[in-house]
Design an enzyme around this catalytic site. Sequence first.
Site, PDB file in Angstrom:
ATOM      1  N   LYS A 113      78.132  16.135 117.161  1.00 35.77           N
ATOM      2  CA  LYS A 113      77.859  16.750 115.698  1.00 35.77           C
ATOM      3  C   LYS A 113      76.887  17.897 116.427  1.00 35.77           C
ATOM      4  CE  LYS A 113      76.997  17.258 111.065  1.00 35.77           C
ATOM      5  NZ  LYS A 113      78.302  17.265 110.035  1.00 35.77           N
ATOM      6  N   LYS A 122      85.096  16.139 106.410  1.00 40.54           N
ATOM      7  CA  LYS A 122      85.135  16.106 107.957  1.00 40.54           C
ATOM      8  C   LYS A 122      84.705  14.663 108.610  1.00 40.54           C
ATOM      9  CE  LYS A 122      81.979  19.121 107.891  1.00 40.54           C
ATOM     10  NZ  LYS A 122      81.702  19.177 106.508  1.00 40.54           N
TER      11      LYS A 122
END
Length: 226
Positions: free
Chosen positions: A39, A15
């Site tokens: 995030k 990712k």
Amino acid sequence: MNTLLITGTDTDAGKTVLTAALAAYWQMYCPAKSLGMMKPIQSGTGDRELYNRLFSLNQSLEEINPLYFQAPLAPPIAAEREGRSVDLGKAWQALENLRRQRDFVLIEALGGLGSPVTHELTVADLARDWGLPTVLVVPVRLGAIAQAVANVALSRQSGVHLKGIVLNCVQPRTEQEIADWCPIDLIESLTNTPVFGILPNLSDLSDLGKLAQVASDLDIERLMPL
């Protein structure tokens, strides 16, 4: 929607590599348009520090990562160790603020699509509830086909808007290994989901030029609103 969620089949699927590659491409080829990165939840040191170091974002660490826990564990467990809860409302508000300020926002999920966010919700549930267009990163290795099929099935069951799949070489792979373990035609046939390309093994994420180049080899127009 000016947002893209990068998730994976599991932890260390790649990712961060895809998120960094897309960010490098955006800042190199779309300099007139603003980029935000997030995030939403991080456990342990890692991605928020990397993005803050690599990219000119004009974001604080808390804006990049509104929910941070010290222990590198699943968020509900890490939060309990600190006597806290996973306040998704805080993360959602931070995302809404960022989306109002930026032309495009890249979001990196934690763990895999089935990873727990709270005791009741997974990453797939969060992607659905927040209405986030999503890309699934599948690592190139034996068993990748089954992982792709299972995670696409989970995304459909959960109601995720899954745009497609990106394959990632977590280790150096030969062309024959890639063809044997991740045949694109078979993955697309079994999942009815497009594969946007393959990321090579990248051990150094500090080379922004290289990151932008590997992103350009993907089906970039279907990944981001350029």
